[in-house]
Design an enzyme around this catalytic site. Structure first.
Site, mmCIF file in Angstrom:
data_model
loop_
_atom_site.group_PDB
_atom_site.id
_atom_site.type_symbol
_atom_site.label_atom_id
_atom_site.label_comp_id
_atom_site.label_asym_id
_atom_site.label_seq_id
_atom_site.Cartn_x
_atom_site.Cartn_y
_atom_site.Cartn_z
ATOM 1 N N SER A 1 79.119 25.565 13.885
ATOM 2 C CA SER A 1 78.765 26.551 12.862
ATOM 3 C C SER A 1 79.372 26.260 11.498
ATOM 4 O O SER A 1 78.941 26.831 10.499
ATOM 5 C CB SER A 1 79.189 27.954 13.326
ATOM 6 O OG SER A 1 78.423 28.359 14.443
ATOM 7 N N GLU B 1 96.255 -14.975 22.030
ATOM 8 C CA GLU B 1 96.367 -15.395 20.639
ATOM 9 C C GLU B 1 96.278 -16.906 20.428
ATOM 10 O O GLU B 1 95.855 -17.352 19.360
ATOM 11 C CB GLU B 1 97.705 -14.894 20.065
ATOM 12 C CG GLU B 1 97.795 -13.394 19.883
ATOM 13 C CD GLU B 1 96.815 -12.884 18.847
ATOM 14 O OE1 GLU B 1 96.840 -13.367 17.701
ATOM 15 O OE2 GLU B 1 95.988 -12.017 19.199
#
Length: 451
Positions: A389, A115
């Protein structure tokens, strides 16, 4: 006097028998003039900079004193269904703050490497990072990078405003500089780790360790686990190991690379920690409509550019299109094991469902899997599998009926055949024709492709 004489008289008075006026001499810039212009410009710039610095310094001290120890003053963010009934709140999950000596050095190093690599060098504001971020913002014509240090991120949590404006950024810098004057670097990194968001409503390094690894003793965390947590501030939702294990692993590799480059870990340690897969499952916590709440939060982030942290502590009201009866019906159906095939191993057969209002496209109910956990893996948003399907009614039968040429009783082709290079097969055999109802019931492939 004639007109010609008048014109000649006027020309004579204006300067001589039609002679054009002499052009004015251009003033040349002297060295003295340039010097004084630059001097006053520089002096004004220095005065403004000193004034701005003084304002930031005094303002930072004032704001730090006013907001000391705060995390949020807003009410919880509330989420409502389509009838404006409250369906959930984002209440923060925090553990007791841990002291500096309870946080292993390697954890602090992982967050610094990821950071704010210059954390121990700057005084709260890293001008180099701000300059780089400003260039990116100008190129993108929007605020795409913050350039915030760890101290600024802590200051933002204290000051609480969530808007990305110049004033907010200046205030954040003010508090960061004041923090650096009154607190040691170790105090700052400790406060930061106790306050930072780790996805969802999880705040603080200890709460994160307990939630994602079931470990309350931070000294027992392994390197790959530490890197997984250090990967999250960049995008707490995106790099959440529960929701996106693959993205989390990719980001963890970046963290480990940074730690290696900055001398915190060896090449061998980096390679070993990169390869481990995340497989922890936290204990189940019951919350009604959790899957829909998570989906709504994700959409709020995408649609309005808010972070997860913004939504958690911003006191928002989020109105959704969920129908609570439909959502509860889906959740009850997924909780009933008799509705699913028996599994061949210890992992249950999975599924997902979305119910959509066909009149306006709004989502009425959804569930991304059985035993869905808060901010867990959703087969609606995270899976990229074929719909199988379930797509047949949408792409074949419904459009056929809508065309007016077919009905559910229509006879359609069921003969074995190929469509170009594609030769689908049927599970229940073939016939010259079959009714649409029977084809849909048996989920035959040939009729659907033929339509």
């Amino acid at each position: 006097m004639s007109n010609d004489e008048i014109l000649r008289s006027n020309r004579h008075r204006k300067g001589g028998g039609g002679q054009p006026p002499k052009p004015k001499k251009k003033k040349r810039l002297s060295r003295k003039r340039v010097f004084w212009t630059l001097f006053f410009t520089t002096a004004l710039a220095i005065f403004c900079a000193l004034g701005g610095y003084l304002f930031i310094t005094i303002n930072g001290e004032k704001l730090l004193n006013e907001n000391q120890g705060k995390l949020t003053v807003n009410p919880t963010t509330k989420i409502y269904d389509r009838n404006a009934n409250l369906m959930g709140e984002l209440s923060l999950e925090k553990s007791e703050p841990v002291n500096s000596d309870q946080i292993p050095k390697i954890i602090k190093e992982a967050f610094v490497a990821t950071e704010d690599r210059r954390f121990y060098e700057h005084s709260g504001v890293d001008l180099w990072s701000i300059g780089r971020a400003a260039v990116k913002d100008v190129v993108a014509r929007s605020m795409v990078e913050g350039g915030s240090t760890i101290t600024q991120q802590l200051a933002k949590n204290i000051f609480l405003t969530r808007d990305k404006t110049f004033f907010r950024k200046a205030t954040e810098m003010s508090i960061a500089m004041a923090l650096e004057r009154h607190r040691s670097k170790d105090d700052i990194i400790t406060m930061y780790l106790n306050r930072i968001n780790f996805g969802g409503t999880i705040y603080g390094i200890k709460a994160a360790s307990e939630h994602y690894f079931g470990q309350s003793d931070l000294s027992k965390l392994k390197l790959w686990q530490i890197a997984t947590l250090a990967a999250m501030p960049k995008g707490p939702s995106r790099y959440n190991p529960l929701r996106n294990p693959e993205l989390s692993k990719e980001r963890r590799a970046v963290v480990l690379q940074l730690m290696n480059e900055q001398g915190y870990i060896t090449q061998e340690e980096m390679n070993q920690a990169k390869d481990i897969n995340y497989n922890y499952k936290p204990p189940a916590k019951q919350q009604k409509y959790q899957a829909f709440i998570d989906y709504a939060i994700d959409e709020a982030q995408d649609k309005f550019g808010l972070s997860e942290d913004d939504l958690n502590i911003g006191g928002y009201k989020i109105y959704t299109t969920m129908d609570k009866d439909a959502q509860q019906t889906v959740e009850n159906a997924f909780a009933d094991g008799d509705n699913f095939e028996k599994s061949v191993d210890s992992e249950p057969v999975q599924g997902s469902m979305v119910i959509i209002n066909q009149e306006n496209g709004s989502i009425v109910a959804l569930l991304g899997g059985r035993n869905y956990e808060k901010k867990g893996y959703s087969r609606i948003t995270n899976s990229r599998r074929s719909p199988g399907s379930s797509i047949k009614p949408i792409v074949s039968y419904a459009p056929a009926i809508e065309s007016g040429q077919f009905s559910m009783n229509s006879q359609i082709s069921n003969a074995k055949q190929c469509f170009g290079d594609y030769c689908p097969t049927n599970l229940h055999g073939y016939s010259s024709s079959i009714s649409m109802t029977e084809a849909l019931t048996k989920s035959e492939n040939i009729p659907a492709v033929w339509l």
